[in-house]
Design an enzyme around this catalytic site. Structure first.
Site, PDB file in Angstrom:
ATOM      1  N   ARG A 116     -32.770 -70.465 -23.214  1.00 28.16           N
ATOM      2  CA  ARG A 116     -33.881 -69.892 -23.977  1.00 28.16           C
ATOM      3  C   ARG A 116     -34.653 -68.917 -23.093  1.00 28.16           C
ATOM      4  O   ARG A 116     -35.108 -69.276 -22.002  1.00 28.16           O
ATOM      5  CB  ARG A 116     -34.827 -70.998 -24.461  1.00 28.16           C
ATOM      6  CG  ARG A 116     -34.168 -71.999 -25.398  1.00 28.16           C
ATOM      7  CD  ARG A 116     -35.199 -72.958 -25.999  1.00 28.16           C
ATOM      8  NE  ARG A 116     -35.962 -73.657 -24.970  1.00 28.16           N
ATOM      9  CZ  ARG A 116     -35.556 -74.771 -24.360  1.00 28.16           C
ATOM     10  NH1 ARG A 116     -34.369 -75.279 -24.659  1.00 28.16           N
ATOM     11  NH2 ARG A 116     -36.314 -75.351 -23.461  1.00 28.16           N
TER      12      ARG A 116
ATOM     13  N   ILE B  66     -27.451 -84.277   1.515  1.00 30.54           N
ATOM     14  CA  ILE B  66     -26.715 -84.888   2.630  1.00 30.54           C
ATOM     15  C   ILE B  66     -25.447 -84.080   2.909  1.00 30.54           C
ATOM     16  O   ILE B  66     -24.625 -83.880   2.010  1.00 30.54           O
ATOM     17  CB  ILE B  66     -26.330 -86.341   2.307  1.00 30.54           C
ATOM     18  CG1 ILE B  66     -27.569 -87.165   1.971  1.00 30.54           C
ATOM     19  CG2 ILE B  66     -25.590 -86.967   3.480  1.00 30.54           C
ATOM     20  CD1 ILE B  66     -27.261 -88.549   1.454  1.00 30.54           C
TER      21      ILE B  66
ATOM     22  N   LYS C 159     -18.803 -89.064  -8.710  1.00 30.98           N
ATOM     23  CA  LYS C 159     -18.916 -88.774  -7.274  1.00 30.98           C
ATOM     24  C   LYS C 159     -17.834 -89.492  -6.477  1.00 30.98           C
ATOM     25  O   LYS C 159     -17.304 -88.947  -5.504  1.00 30.98           O
ATOM     26  CB  LYS C 159     -20.308 -89.184  -6.796  1.00 30.98           C
ATOM     27  CG  LYS C 159     -21.428 -88.358  -7.416  1.00 30.98           C
ATOM     28  CD  LYS C 159     -22.795 -88.949  -7.135  1.00 30.98           C
ATOM     29  CE  LYS C 159     -23.897 -88.117  -7.772  1.00 30.98           C
ATOM     30  NZ  LYS C 159     -25.238 -88.728  -7.619  1.00 30.98           N
TER      31      LYS C 159
END
Length: 437
Positions: A43, A134, A203
């Site tokens: 938007r 990390i 992950k």
């Protein structure tokens, strides 16, 4: 170097801010200034505060922005599978370099992105996809390529770690701890991806792919969330000198036939307080890597948030920009090992089983017989009155059993048979035990 930024939410806004604040340093590190060619958003009229960017750079035509000849690097922080997959494949096939934080896409169809990268000749970097700021994926991808990694164990979801840490610290139940996490902004309005383990599983797939040089997808990961973890489980863990964490575990080893395989799983587990991951509290992430030559390595830090994630994104932007200026590219995907993924039933683990049993002679022998029939060895047994009350014979008693290491299928079959015994009123809880207790 001209960047196309896809997405300008929490992470995208921080990327813009850091690009502005650190422009001179980034230019010095790269050897050329970084400029934003355009920012694709859903938007145009949304209030973006005092973001230091020319409003004329915003567009809703992401594909058109990607196809522009003056774009060198595409940075994607939108998330989700589609339309992000189509955008990034288009960019990579055109020879542009891509930096993405999209763990779901990498776990779902990383193969398509890597194939498009090989076709176009650019770079694909995704440090921000796992564990935020990390520095973890680059060491797995580059620094440890001269070594053999045997196991990766990690806390890679800050929301669930905050919830479990709160339960451990206060004795609260899951619902109370989740409510606190939501109020503090650690949990989304819909926390399903976190508390049911989907985020951690994505992950885990990425970590396993890099660690074991094998394409591992989200569908290969055994996944369990933390919604069934109770205050009683946490108290029982404390009594054993343990704490409960949602772990992603990726391990390499031989199966029953001697064939080398990988096992990838996400589930809550008890770990001893002496384990390096046990002290990781709040919404922090940590990953424990076990390599043959390097030995044990620990990576720790903030695993989420706009600024930490943007830091990882910009680290990748610097790397791919340097490569483009030098006319080189990073090493391509390393999936030469192509190891089969071992079914969860063959994974070696230990169980902590809490039973509500009839308090009468012969119960322990009957329960032990079930374990023996499934070739599961018992490490410890703790028995007491039901509910932890005062000693003395009543109708029911609590029986807590911790096993030695066994295949998960044998352990699960043991629990199934225990549920069918007349003397077992209920199987109160079942948790895996990891970390060498």
């Amino acid at each position: 170097m001209r960047l196309a930024l896809l997405g300008c939410g929490t992470v995208g806004g921080e990327v813009v801010r850091l690009l502005h604040e650190q422009s001179a340093d980034l230019a010095a590190r790269i050897g050329a200034p970084l400029e934003i060619a355009g920012i694709a958003v859903r938007r145009l009229g949304r209030d973006r505060g005092d973001l230091p960017v020319d409003p004329a750079l915003f567009t809703t035509d992401a594909l058109g922005l990607i196809k522009r000849d003056d774009v060198d690097v595409v940075v994607e922080v939108v998330g989700g599978i589609e339309p992000a997959r189509g955008w990034l494949v288009e960019a990579l096939r055109a020879g542009k370099s891509v930096v993405t934080a999209n763990k779901a896409l990498l776990a779902e169809d990383g193969a398509a992105l890597h194939d498009a990268t090989a076709e176009g000749g650019g770079d694909l970097y995704y440090e921000a996809a796992v564990a935020g700021a990390i520095p973890l994926l680059r060491p797995l991808r580059e620094s440890l390529h001269g070594d053999r990694i045997n196991r990766v164990t990690g806390i890679v979801n800050g929301t669930t770690n905050f919830i479990l840490s709160a339960m451990d610290a206060t004795g609260a139940g899951f619902a109370e701890a989740l409510e606190e996490a939501t109020e503090l902004g650690y949990a989304e309005a819909d926390p399903t991806a976190d508390v049911e383990g989907f985020d951690a599983a994505a992950k885990a797939a990425i970590l396993a792919s890099l660690a074991f040089h094998t394409r591992v997808g989200a569908a290969d990961v055994h996944r369990e969330g933390i919604t069934e973890v109770t205050a009683a489980d946490v108290a029982s863990a404390k009594a054993m000198g343990c704490t409960i964490k949602l772990l992603c575990i990726a391990a390499r080893g031989a199966d029953a036939t001697g064939r080398e395989t990988v096992s990838v799983r996400v589930h809550p587990a008890m770990i001893p307080l002496a384990h390096p991951l046990a002290s990781v509290g709040d919404a922090y992430n940590a990953v424990f890597v076990e390599a043959e030559a390097a030995g044990p390595l620990m990576f720790y830090g903030r695993g989420a948030g706009g600024a930490p994630t943007a830091s990882a994104v910009l680290g990748d932007v610097v790397a791919v920009s340097r490569n483009r200026l030098a006319g080189v590219r990073a090493a391509s995907e390393s999936a030469y090992a192509d190891l089969p993924v071992r079914p969860m039933g063959e994974a070696l683990t230990r169980y902590h089983i809490s039973l509500d049993v009839a308090d009468r002679p012969g119960v322990l022998a009957a329960v032990a017989g079930v374990f023996a029939r499934h070739d599961v060895s018992i490490a410890t047994v703790r028995q007491g009155p039901a509910g932890g009350g005062a000693a003395g014979r009543g109708e029911d008693a609590d029986l807590v059993i911790v096993t030695h290491v066994a295949p998960d299928a044998a352990l699960a079959a043991t629990v199934r048979e225990l549920r069918g015994l007349d003397i077992v009123r209920s199987v109160a809880s079942v948790l895996r035990v990891e970390g060498g207790l």
